[in-house]
Scaffold this motif. Sequence first.
Motif: not given
Length: 452
Positions: A9, A382-383, A386, A389-390
Amino acid sequence: MNRKPFKAKSLKIGITVALMVFGGVSADAQQVVTLQDAISQALNNKADAKKAALEIQKAEYKITEAKAGALPRVTVGSNLTYNPIIQESVIEFGGQKTVVKLGQPWTANVAATVNQALFDQKVFIGLKAAKSTREFYVLNAQLTNEEIIANVATAYYNVFVQQENQKTLEASYQNTEKVRNIIKSLTENGLAKQIDLDRTNVQLTNIGASKQKVINAVELTKNALKFYMGVPINTPIVLEEKSIEPKPEIISSLANIDERSEIKVLEKQRELLKFNKQATEAALYPTVGLQGQYGWAGLGSKFPLTNGSNNGVNWSDFASVALNINIPIFTGGANRSKIQQAQIDIESVEQDIENAKQGLNLDYRNSITNIENALINLETMKENVKLAEKVQKNSQSNYQYGLANLTELLDAENALTQAKQNYANALLDYKQAEIQLIKAKGELNTLQNPSK
């Protein structure tokens, strides 16, 4: 090891710029520059770089000094002597002894002397050594510049990660503040508990304190960057927005340890030590020189500088040409001992070269391992961002519908903040590992000139 390339990202980073504010120049006239400009400024301003450039200039004068040994040397000398008591001598001639004076009360002379070395091993070896000395200082300056580039790049990315942490905490503060305002409104209307509002205020205060610490950290890292750039601490900082992408392909290229500046400097040092040995051996060779002299001399009973032959002062010129040959026969073994010491110095630096090569190979292997681990960790972080955030979005939605309590919401917000900070730190670890790998390959100049 093989791995699938990935796209990280893009993160907005700050390329640090330091600009001197001169009289009459407004803040609006500040110029935004890149990391490469910052490196160039460091190379122009840093004391270490300036000292390295001075050493190169000094080496040029050493070459001129060495050349002087092969050129003629001209001197002019004069002498004025007054002898109040003149030595007498007895000469016997025809059975009779006569007392005569040896000399005159006044003597004066002025002469020019020219000396030219025809054969002197030290002179020729000294000229070669002087040129090699210049090359040594050029390599040493290159090594100094590489260290400056590495320091500037590392300090630059330290500023970046602190700025990213600051952005993350500011976003977390704004989100928590929105939650606090909602809970405050619900509490005022009797739809929420006071303890929920208090807990949210505590959370907001903690985030504010963390944000202030990061703000201070940003200033400290900026000051460190200014130091490495060689500019005053009060120099304004301007940031350029730019995206960073990891480069897994950097692992595929190999390093040439023999081309590292550290090895070249040691090899040039060995060359200089060999010249030193040859210069020591030159003391065993004969030297041949030519000398010429021409002058005027005056002798008489009166002050010679203001009187001539009419007043009893005899002036005449003289000249001589001489060939001087010096052949060393026996020096008590001193030269042989010096030669052996010079050879030991050569062998010692050869050990340094081998040890340096092993150390640089170790650094290269370690840098490969570090950047591989950094890439893996970066992809994981990075994962994780994500996922956080979810979770945060789901917790926020569930809280609005009464399906989650405040603790779950705050925990999700904290987890997202921590995940983003971990990702920024992972990117910093990657960039630092990248710098070390570039250094291990001897390619630090590419940071200054990316096109190369």
